[in-house]
Design a protein around this motif. Structure first.
Motif: not given
Ligand code: FNR
Length: 344
Positions: A261, A122, A93, A283, A184, A63-64, A214
């Motif tokens: 990560g 999400n 989200s 990320g 999560k 989710g991003m 991230t």
């Molecule tokens: C996220 N992540 C995230 N998680 C979630 O549950 N809702 C969200 O809206 C967001 N928004 C979000 C934006 C951006 C730009 C990033 C990079 C990440 C968190 C993501 O799902 C994850 O848990 C963490 O980023 C760790 O994973 P990575 O980035 O290290 O692979």
């Protein structure tokens, strides 16, 4: 959640990717090589069963984003790659939609571009059961991710300060929706105790979402002058969380997803070997799609698929479940964490 905040998240997460700030707990997990242990590459299956569907890849786009025009374009690119490769994916989200329904297209594009793929909605644990149902319906989601992000909120002066209702909300949502709920973290990890609590709340899957990738403490403190930097690096990594929570996962029957990560197919292999059912990437895939578009992400996903299949053959695992029998040696700070928490 303002759309500029969502744009900031993407920009600052991409800066972190470039800076490669992360710790590398995956390097503290060594895979023991057995010279006569390999199986034929063609005999390896990557399939995993999730929510009564078969994922043909044991890794997914986590989710991003969404909530603004800019992030809608990113979602479109991610969804094109998901449709082409069959990889499961999650929306960012969707709380933004409930504040401003005009941003709906930045989320619905996920389903339009990927009509048959496995898609997760999400929301935060502040959401109501009605909002959860509406978010699922909006993108015809196959599962719902609920993120718990206390660290991120604490770092923000304007963030939430009330958390005790989250458990009750999660339970009410899990009862009210007709898709499985995945709880999560957002990059600070989980413990076995948390998984046991989530089990009692009716949750179907837990994504440990550990640190080392991230870092939302860093992202939120970088967005303001009065930086609260003590929490940079807070929490546990995906590796530590898996070691901590896999006993609880076995006892409760709640499968774990791992994320945080993960930046190579070898990281995926190690997380699966530590007991994850599937592995999420945020990320790293965002950086690929932002720099070079969906075609580059499609190539990257296919490369990871081929590499993972070959490495599974090397360790003698014909399927993902068999990977949990891989001989691993824990070193460095991961070993220290495992010893300190009583998991040596
Ligand atoms: C996220 N992540 C995230 N998680 C979630 O549950 N809702 C969200 O809206 C967001 N928004 C979000 C934006 C951006 C730009 C990033 C990079 C990440 C968190 C993501 O799902 C994850 O848990 C963490 O980023 C760790 O994973 P990575 O980035 O290290 O692979």
């Amino acid at each position: 959640m303002s759309s500029s905040r969502k744009d900031d998240h993407v920009r600052l997460a991409l800066e972190q990717e470039t800076a490669k700030l992360r710790s590398r707990d995956f390097d503290d997990v060594r895979v023991v090589h057995h010279a006569l242990g390999a199986v034929n590459v063609d005999s390896v299956s990557l399939d995993v069963e999730v929510a009564d569907r078969t994922w043909t890849l044991p890794f997914y786009i986590n989710g991003m984003t969404g909530g603004s025009e800019f992030t809608g374009k990113i979602n479109q690119a991610l969804a094109i790659a998901a449709a082409e490769t069959g990889i499961a994916m999650a929306s960012g989200s969707m709380s933004a939609y409930f504040k401003d329904p005009s941003c709906a297209p930045s989320f619905t594009v996920l389903r339009e571009e990927n009509p048959h793929g496995f898609l997760m909605a999400n929301l935060s644990a502040n959401a109501s059961p009605e909002q959860a149902r509406e978010a699922i319906e909006l993108i015809d989601a196959d599962a719902l991710q609920i993120h718990v992000n206390a660290v991120q909120e604490i770092v923000m002066p304007e963030g939430d300060r009330e958390f005790e209702h989250w458990g009750g909300h999660i339970k009410a949502i899990a009862r009210a929706v007709d898709v499985p709920v995945v709880v999560k973290e957002v990059g600070f990890g989980m413990t076995g105790a948390t998984v046991r609590t989530l089990s009692s709340l009716g949750v179907a899957y837990v994504d440990v979402a550990g640190n080392g990738g991230t870092d939302f403490a860093r992202i939120e403190s970088a967005r303001r002058a009065d930086r609260f930097s003590h929490l940079n690096g807070w929490g546990q990594s995906a590796v530590e969380s898996l070691i901590d929570a896999r006993g609880a996962s076995r006892d409760t029957g709640i499968p774990l997803f791992a994320s945080g990560g993960v930046r190579t197919s070898l990281d995926v292999l190690k997380a699966l070997a530590l007991g994850a059912k599937a592995v999420g990437i945020a990320g790293g895939f965002l950086a690929t799609v932002r720099e070079d578009g969906p075609e580059a992400l499609i190539r990257e996903i296919r490369t990871w698929e081929a590499q993972l299949r070959s490495m599974m053959a090397l360790v003698g695992a014909r399927n993902v479940e068999a990977l949990t029998h891989t001989d691993l040696v824990l070193t460095g700070s991961v070993r220290e964490y495992a010893n300190a928490r009583g998991f040596d």
